[in-house]
Design an enzyme around this catalytic site. Structure first.
Site, PDB file in Angstrom:
ATOM      1  N   ASP A 190      11.185 -11.496   4.547  1.00 10.50           N
ATOM      2  CA  ASP A 190      12.603 -11.369   4.926  1.00 10.50           C
ATOM      3  C   ASP A 190      13.590 -11.763   3.844  1.00 10.50           C
ATOM      4  OD1 ASP A 190      11.505 -10.581   7.283  1.00 10.50           O
ATOM      5  OD2 ASP A 190      12.207 -12.274   8.468  1.00 10.50           O
ATOM      6  N   ALA A 194       0.840  -1.196   0.000  1.00  8.15           N
ATOM      7  CA  ALA A 194       0.000   0.000   0.000  1.00  8.15           C
ATOM      8  C   ALA A 194       0.875   1.245   0.000  1.00  8.15           C
ATOM      9  CB  ALA A 194      -0.907  -0.016   1.234  1.00  8.15           C
ATOM     10  N   CYS A 254      -3.245  -8.475   6.100  1.00  9.21           N
ATOM     11  CA  CYS A 254      -3.046  -7.128   6.647  1.00  9.21           C
ATOM     12  C   CYS A 254      -3.263  -7.131   8.160  1.00  9.21           C
ATOM     13  CB  CYS A 254      -4.007  -6.138   5.979  1.00  9.21           C
ATOM     14  SG  CYS A 254      -3.752  -4.479   6.640  1.00  9.21           S
TER      15      CYS A 254
HETATM   16  C1  FMN Z   1       4.771  -0.286   2.912  1.00  5.07           C
HETATM   17  C2  FMN Z   1       4.151  -1.658   2.895  1.00  5.07           C
HETATM   18  C3  FMN Z   1       2.856  -1.807   2.452  1.00  5.07           C
HETATM   19  C4  FMN Z   1       2.273  -3.086   2.402  1.00  5.07           C
HETATM   20  N1  FMN Z   1       1.019  -3.229   1.874  1.00  5.07           N
HETATM   21  C5  FMN Z   1       0.510  -4.483   1.672  1.00  5.07           C
HETATM   22  C6  FMN Z   1      -0.705  -4.671   0.967  1.00  5.07           C
HETATM   23  O1  FMN Z   1      -1.352  -3.727   0.499  1.00  5.07           O
HETATM   24  N2  FMN Z   1      -1.149  -5.958   0.814  1.00  5.07           N
HETATM   25  C7  FMN Z   1      -0.459  -7.042   1.321  1.00  5.07           C
HETATM   26  O2  FMN Z   1      -0.888  -8.178   1.148  1.00  5.07           O
HETATM   27  N3  FMN Z   1       0.687  -6.873   1.980  1.00  5.07           N
HETATM   28  C8  FMN Z   1       1.210  -5.630   2.151  1.00  5.07           C
HETATM   29  N4  FMN Z   1       2.423  -5.481   2.736  1.00  5.07           N
HETATM   30  C9  FMN Z   1       3.166  -6.679   3.165  1.00  5.07           C
HETATM   31  C10 FMN Z   1       4.104  -7.150   2.046  1.00  5.07           C
HETATM   32  O3  FMN Z   1       3.380  -7.497   0.889  1.00  5.07           O
HETATM   33  C11 FMN Z   1       4.948  -8.365   2.498  1.00  5.07           C
HETATM   34  O4  FMN Z   1       4.093  -9.429   2.811  1.00  5.07           O
HETATM   35  C12 FMN Z   1       5.778  -8.054   3.740  1.00  5.07           C
HETATM   36  O5  FMN Z   1       6.433  -6.806   3.618  1.00  5.07           O
HETATM   37  C13 FMN Z   1       6.823  -9.157   3.973  1.00  5.07           C
HETATM   38  O6  FMN Z   1       7.669  -9.306   2.877  1.00  5.07           O
HETATM   39  P1  FMN Z   1       9.154  -8.662   2.836  1.00  5.07           P
HETATM   40  O7  FMN Z   1       9.896  -9.183   4.033  1.00  5.07           O
HETATM   41  O8  FMN Z   1       9.715  -9.118   1.526  1.00  5.07           O
HETATM   42  O9  FMN Z   1       8.978  -7.175   2.932  1.00  5.07           O
HETATM   43  C14 FMN Z   1       3.005  -4.224   2.834  1.00  5.07           C
HETATM   44  C15 FMN Z   1       4.309  -4.050   3.305  1.00  5.07           C
HETATM   45  C16 FMN Z   1       4.887  -2.797   3.319  1.00  5.07           C
HETATM   46  C17 FMN Z   1       6.308  -2.657   3.802  1.00  5.07           C
END
Ligand code: FMN
Length: 325
Positions: A212, A26, A109
């Protein structure tokens, strides 16, 4: 030997040649950022999560969040909501108006504003409701795959990802992305990749591992530890859309050099242009501020530029700062 390098997956009838997914984020993965990530080779991109209630009210701002270009395909539109009826109508409307390649349901979420209303990861507390919502969405859009993105459970005493996955496969969900943290955990601690492995062992639909991935080496680690079918990247792609190109090079045993400052500046400028084109100058330039900080994170000499950038009032001031960097 990277025995996962030839990996291709199918989600329903949708063939994915490069199973590295840009996570829905988001406030980040709007049209501008998705286009850039796609140019660097992201296999699948997603919209930000979109409210099913906003969709069925045909709220203009909400519908604008769903618009995408043909270049972005395959693209998933992610929706969230609290009842089967609302989610079903929203999915149908998204399909009829926009025809995305897949619809993804957000059961991840953790933000109280969303979970208090029973949406997002609140469904992890009620697997029957999760099943009903998922089944309703699957029935609403029979010609495209419906996928789910979820967390592991509400809290550590309630880890439900494997059971939820088994149920979701039965009602016709075509792939599951698992971010194995709990709702209560938010982003603390670390993602428990063992749960991705466990889910993979218990369903036959593709499992996309998430959580991660910080660098290229983590890609190899996640594949070999969990045997997942694809990997979704969120925070590591912030200000780093070329990560997807680096993954491709890594899989082909090519060097993946650091990106030069000139290229970084060019991409930043392009990002600013795209944001201004889509949101207008005021909102576009304002949205760019956070991206700018991400693009130049870790550059010590960038801090004074970052401050200037954050204080800049308009597009031309920003362009000027970038040109002097
Ligand atoms: C700024 C931000 C916004 C996010 N918005 C969403 C979203 O709209 N829908 C969703 O399923 N996950 C959302 N997430 C979670 C990410 O899709 C992801 O699952 C989470 O960051 C873990 O993955 P990573 O360790 O690669 O960041 C958001 C994460 C961040 C950092």
């Amino acid at each position: 030997m990277k025995n996962f390098r030839e990996k291709k997956i199918k989600i329903g009838n949708l063939q994915i040649d490069f199973p590295f997914f840009l996570a829905p984020m988001a406030g980040v993965t709007d049209y501008a950022y998705r286009v850039i990530a796609k140019e660097f080779g992201a296999g699948v991109v997603y919209s930000e999560f979109v409210s099913a209630h906003g969709i069925i009210r045909e709220n203009e701002k909400t519908l604008n969040m769903i618009k995408f270009s043909e270049f972005e395909r395959p693209i998933g539109i992610q929706i969230f909501g609290d009842t089967p009826e609302v989610m079903e109508s929203a999915a149908r409307l998204v399909f009829e108006k926009f025809n995305p390649d897949l619809i993804d349901i957000n059961y991840g979420c953790p933000v109280p504003k969303v979970t208090k209303k029973g949406a997002g990861s609140a469904a992890l507390k009620d697997l029957c409701l999760m099943e009903d919502i998922s089944e309703a969405v699957v029935k609403a859009v029979p010609s495209i795959p419906v996928t789910v993105k979820m967390r592991a459970g509400w809290n550590l005493n309630n880890i439900v990802s494997t059971q939820a996955g088994i149920n979701l496969e039965k009602v016709g969900i075509k792939a599951i992305t698992l971010h194995p943290r709990t709702t209560v955990q938010m982003y603390k601690g670390s993602a428990n990749w063992e749960l991705i492995k466990e889910l993979k062992e218990n369903v036959t639909i593709p499992v996309i591992g998430n959580g991660d991935i910080k660098n290229i080496e983590d890609i190899e680690k996640m594949f070999s530890m969990t045997k997942c079918d694809g990997i979704m990247i969120g925070r590591a792609a912030l200000g780093n859309p070329w990560f997807f190109a680096q993954i491709k090079k890594f899989l082909n045993d090519q060097d993946y050099d650091k990106i030069s400052l000139e290229e970084r500046l060019d991409i930043c400028l392009k990002h600013l242009d795209l944001l201004v084109q889509t949101h207008g100058e005021k909102i576009g330039a304002n949205n760019m501020k956070k991206h700018f900080s991400w693009y130049f994170k870790g550059f010590e000499e960038a801090s004074s530029f970052r401050k200037k950038f954050v204080l800049a009032n308009n597009y031309s001031e920003m362009k000027d700062i970038l040109s002097k960097f």
